[in-house]
Design a protein around this motif. Structure first.
Motif, mmCIF file in Angstrom:
data_model
loop_
_atom_site.group_PDB
_atom_site.id
_atom_site.type_symbol
_atom_site.label_atom_id
_atom_site.label_comp_id
_atom_site.label_asym_id
_atom_site.label_seq_id
_atom_site.Cartn_x
_atom_site.Cartn_y
_atom_site.Cartn_z
ATOM 1 N N VAL A 196 0.825 -1.218 0.000
ATOM 2 C CA VAL A 196 0.000 0.000 0.000
ATOM 3 C C VAL A 196 0.860 1.270 0.000
ATOM 4 O O VAL A 196 0.375 2.343 -0.330
ATOM 5 N N ALA A 197 2.139 1.120 0.367
ATOM 6 C CA ALA A 197 3.045 2.288 0.339
ATOM 7 C C ALA A 197 3.676 2.502 -1.040
ATOM 8 O O ALA A 197 4.298 3.536 -1.283
ATOM 9 N N ARG A 198 3.496 1.541 -1.928
ATOM 10 C CA ARG A 198 4.163 1.641 -3.249
ATOM 11 C C ARG A 198 3.674 2.897 -3.984
ATOM 12 O O ARG A 198 2.530 3.321 -3.792
ATOM 13 N N GLY A 199 4.570 3.465 -4.771
ATOM 14 C CA GLY A 199 4.178 4.639 -5.562
ATOM 15 C C GLY A 199 4.041 5.895 -4.726
ATOM 16 O O GLY A 199 3.611 6.932 -5.226
ATOM 17 N N THR A 200 4.331 5.824 -3.428
ATOM 18 C CA THR A 200 4.283 7.017 -2.582
ATOM 19 C C THR A 200 5.716 7.319 -2.136
ATOM 20 O O THR A 200 6.635 6.537 -2.388
ATOM 21 N N ASP A 201 5.860 8.438 -1.417
ATOM 22 C CA ASP A 201 7.207 8.783 -0.950
ATOM 23 C C ASP A 201 7.640 7.938 0.247
ATOM 24 O O ASP A 201 8.697 8.176 0.824
ATOM 25 N N LEU A 202 6.843 6.953 0.607
ATOM 26 C CA LEU A 202 7.192 6.098 1.764
ATOM 27 C C LEU A 202 8.102 4.930 1.386
ATOM 28 O O LEU A 202 8.499 4.150 2.245
ATOM 29 N N ILE A 203 8.409 4.780 0.082
ATOM 30 C CA ILE A 203 9.341 3.738 -0.349
ATOM 31 C C ILE A 203 10.576 4.456 -0.917
ATOM 32 O O ILE A 203 10.463 5.173 -1.912
ATOM 33 N N PRO A 204 11.755 4.273 -0.292
ATOM 34 C CA PRO A 204 12.933 4.962 -0.834
ATOM 35 C C PRO A 204 13.231 4.499 -2.260
ATOM 36 O O PRO A 204 13.000 3.325 -2.592
ATOM 37 N N SER A 205 13.721 5.416 -3.079
ATOM 38 C CA SER A 205 14.026 5.013 -4.466
ATOM 39 C C SER A 205 15.357 4.259 -4.530
ATOM 40 O O SER A 205 15.546 3.409 -5.396
ATOM 41 N N ASP A 206 16.248 4.530 -3.609
ATOM 42 C CA ASP A 206 17.565 3.883 -3.629
ATOM 43 C C ASP A 206 17.469 2.461 -3.058
ATOM 44 O O ASP A 206 16.962 2.275 -1.944
ATOM 45 N N PRO A 207 17.950 1.440 -3.803
ATOM 46 C CA PRO A 207 17.825 0.047 -3.331
ATOM 47 C C PRO A 207 18.489 -0.192 -1.979
ATOM 48 O O PRO A 207 17.987 -0.968 -1.165
ATOM 49 N N TRP A 208 19.614 0.473 -1.723
ATOM 50 C CA TRP A 208 20.286 0.271 -0.427
ATOM 51 C C TRP A 208 19.411 0.796 0.709
ATOM 52 O O TRP A 208 19.241 0.154 1.742
ATOM 53 N N LYS A 209 18.794 1.964 0.460
ATOM 54 C CA LYS A 209 17.907 2.541 1.486
ATOM 55 C C LYS A 209 16.669 1.665 1.695
ATOM 56 O O LYS A 209 16.198 1.496 2.823
#
Ligand code: GSH
Length: 213
Positions: free
Chosen positions: A72-85
């Protein structure tokens, strides 16, 4: 897109999902089962692994609270774009759940004397061990698990509050970094209004049910 989240009428594993859905302004049907009506064998057998929460969207079903929260967090700013993060957030989330796995057997313990003993151990060992490490992670990463707010801190809040309900305290109070993020999320738009509308939870019903089993 009709969304439905089914869980018990308590915070537990579903509350972080509810918080994320409210914060990200996604409409959903918040289905809450009363403990007195559980186990509903027909429903239990229909669940992928016999447990809640269950998330439904467009006729598809998803179980496992972490998978649902992340979805449900996908596509929002709640998922970091950087894979390490992203991995840092997941690492923290799994550690939060490791903490919770120590608490659930204590909640389920039916012998009051044994439960008291287990609670003492949780207070003297488990909470200081995990909460000092959650604090360290948060402090090292600007108050978050990966430098900015993510779905991971919502999971932390949910698990802190689930413990608070059972222990009858505010566990975060002794850990300022944990308290800061917990307060930040509780005051987010969407979350704040939801908390006011929801009101406090009452643990007496679940206690009564656990004692009856
Ligand atoms: N790993 C699962 C655990 C789910 C779970 O333990 N659900 C409990 C409530 S917190 C449940 O459905 N209990 C009722 C039962 O097992 O009959 C998740 O994270 O969703």
């Amino acid at each position: 897109m009709p969304r439905k989240l089914t869980y018990f009428n308590i915070n537990g594993l579903a509350e972080p999902i509810r918080y994320i859905l409210h914060y990200t302004k996604q409409d959903f049907e918040d289905v809450r089962l009363e403990f007195g009506n559980w186990p509903d064998l027909k429903l239990k057998e229909s669940l992928p692994f016999g447990q809640l929460p269950l998330y439904e969207e467009d006729g598809r079903v998803l179980c496992q609270s972490l998978a649902i929260a992340k979805y449900v967090a996908r596509g929002t700013d709640l998922i970091p774009s950087d894979p390490w993060k992203q991995a840092q957030v997941e690492s923290a989330v799994y550690s939060v759940l490791d903490y919770w796995k120590n608490v659930t057997p204590v909640i389920q313990e039916k012998d009051p004397a044994k439960q008291k003993e287990l609670i003492e151990k949780i207070y003297s060992e488990t909470i200081p061990y995990y909460f000092s490490r959650f604090s360290k992670l948060l402090k090292e990463n600007g108050g978050y698990f990966s430098g900015k707010l993510s779905w991971g801190e919502f999971i932390l809040l949910g698990i802190v509050e689930a413990g608070n309900l059972f222990f009858g305290t505010d566990l975060e109070k002794k850990y300022p970094a944990v308290e800061a993020i917990v307060e930040e999320i509780r005051n987010l738009p969407g979350v704040k209004d939801y908390i006011v509308a929801r009101g406090p939870y009452n643990f007496e019903e679940i206690k009564a049910r656990l004692n009856k089993q």
